[in-house]
Design an enzyme around this catalytic site. Structure first.
Site, mmCIF file in Angstrom:
data_model
loop_
_atom_site.group_PDB
_atom_site.id
_atom_site.type_symbol
_atom_site.label_atom_id
_atom_site.label_comp_id
_atom_site.label_asym_id
_atom_site.label_seq_id
_atom_site.Cartn_x
_atom_site.Cartn_y
_atom_site.Cartn_z
ATOM 1 N N HIS A 173 20.271 48.128 63.963
ATOM 2 C CA HIS A 173 20.743 47.335 63.279
ATOM 3 C C HIS A 173 21.334 46.295 63.088
ATOM 4 O O HIS A 173 22.388 46.376 64.186
ATOM 5 C CB HIS A 173 21.066 48.169 61.757
ATOM 6 N N SER A 203 18.383 41.911 56.597
ATOM 7 C CA SER A 203 19.017 43.245 55.899
ATOM 8 C C SER A 203 19.414 43.036 55.031
ATOM 9 O O SER A 203 18.390 42.872 54.464
ATOM 10 C CB SER A 203 21.069 42.932 57.534
ATOM 11 N N ASP A 257 17.938 52.645 63.356
ATOM 12 C CA ASP A 257 19.405 52.009 62.236
ATOM 13 C C ASP A 257 18.596 52.915 61.179
ATOM 14 O O ASP A 257 17.554 53.605 61.026
ATOM 15 C CB ASP A 257 18.301 50.441 62.462
#
Length: 412
Positions: free
Chosen positions: A382, A198, A352
């Site tokens: 995600h 991320s 995501d």
């Protein structure tokens, strides 16, 4: 007098929590049911909805406690997302140290090395405002054991207390320390991998770009980027539309955490969602790199509508101009930089919002002659690695992602 009110508030919360917390949770579940989407194909939707409801409940509880003057809302979120610490692994040597105020945790196999090992730097996710070494302990232990490698988990200091772009400096500081002390850890200078998930993948990307100018340091062997967020230019790419309401990171939450990261009030968040923060000249300049036209058609099957043109608003740009900088948006780096980057491994997840950031960066690297290995998790979402290693609370896709990462690293 203020301390008396805070004490009374805490006592009040304690006594009403048996009623308040369950009521709040079920209220969030009901809200979540009508305001989030779990499209067909996503893994274990009921489990995901449960965890997302817990996340929203934690955020709402944090806001309530902040209003009562008890604590900052991010404090509650950080504690909750730290998770449960695992038992210390008997097969690993685990050492904590601090380098220029940056906490590090170093994982090394206990078995004597037969030769030089790989060295892996790991930057955790969390929008730059939460997440910790502890939260990703299971991920780092797994890599250290399965790859027979030295793993350095970096506890960069969090915003807004440690303002942007301090997180990049902390990650760079940790990287320089490790690279200058490879002999101490029996690490092969030709096998250094920089990785993250991320926003941590964003940090990894930027650090790799910065190190291109460091002629006195070993070259990075590879960058491993797990569902990276790499640009703040276009929030209307296909994945942002398709997964706008998919847990655990919705499109609105991305903008919200951008504002929290920059320590700004989200007064113009709706305008940012409509890309009103981007000057027309910049849209034209970077369309060759950031555009829905560059996303393969197979990723538009779930639906994509070209957005209507929006007007540039200078005041909106001024509020969030940092997200258009090459530091925040390393996808916008010049070709002269991209072409020098090391071999790359990129993981994207179908459900995501940041999926297309990874796809666009993959294309940029390949167009510049950089070797890319790509793993697409077709039913992942995600943040799925935050659940890795929790047994029945984990997701199969998280295990598959970690195994793919391990296989790639072992192939180097």
């Amino acid at each position: 007098m203020a301390s008396v009110y805070i004490t009374l508030a805490i006592i009040g919360m304690f006594f009403i929590s048996p009623v308040l917390i369950p009521a709040l949770f079920w209220g969030v579940v009901l809200y979540d049911f009508f305001n989030s989407e779990l499209p067909p194909g996503i893994e274990q939707p009921l489990k995901l909805r449960f965890f997302h409801s817990l996340l929203i409940t934690t955020m709402v509880t944090g806001k309530i406690l902040e209003k009562l003057g008890i604590c900052n809302d991010l404090t509650i979120l950080r504690v909750a997302l730290d998770g449960i610490p695992p038992w210390r692994d008997s097969k690993l040597l685990i050492k904590d140290l601090t380098v220029d105020e940056v906490p590090l945790r170093i994982y090394q196999p206990k078995s004597p090395p037969t030769g030089k090992r790989r060295g892996i730097l790991y930057f955790h996710g969390g929008a730059g405002t939460f997440g910790s070494i502890r939260a990703f302990e299971r991920v780092c232990c797994y890599m250290a054991k399965k790859c027979n490698s030295v793993v350095v988990s970096v506890g960069y200091r969090l915003a807004p207390e440690h303002p942007y772009p301090g997180q990049y400096f902390d990650c760079l500081c940790a990287t320089l320390y490790f690279m200058r002390n490879l002999e101490e850890y029996h690490v092969d200078p030709g096998l250094i991998i920089i990785s993250g998930d991320s926003c941590g993948a964003n940090f990894a990307t930027v650090i790799c770009q910065i190190l291109l100018n460091a002629r006195d340091l070993p070259k990075v062997r590879a960058q491993v980027l797990l569902y990276p967020g790499l640009q703040g230019l276009d929030f209307h790419l296909p994945s942002y539309q398709q997964n706008a309401f998919v847990p655990v990171l919705t499109r609105k939450m991305i903008i919200y955490f951008c504002f929290r990261y920059l320590n700004r009030k989200p007064t113009v968040w709706k305008d940012v969602l409509q890309n009103c923060h981007v000057p027309e000249s910049m849209r034209h300049q970077y369309k060759k790199w950031v555009s829905a036209d560059l996303i393969p058609d197979e990723f538009k099957i779930r639906g994509y509508t070209p957005p209507k043109p929006t007007s540039y608003k200078p005041e909106v740009h001024e509020a969030v101009k940092e997200i258009l900088e090459a530091t925040f948006s390393p996808l916008l780096a010049e070709d002269s930089i991209i072409c020098q980057l090391p071999e790359s491994y990129i993981v994207t997840c179908e459900f995501d919002v940041l999926r297309d950031d990874g796809l666009l960066y993959k294309k940029r690297l390949e167009d510049n002659g950089v070797q890319v290995t790509w793993y697409h998790c077709k039913n992942g979402f995600h943040g799925i690695l935050a659940f890795f290693g929790y047994g029945i609370f984990s997701f199969l896709s998280a295990n598959e992602i970690m195994d793919s990462v391990v296989n790639y690293i072992n192939s180097l």
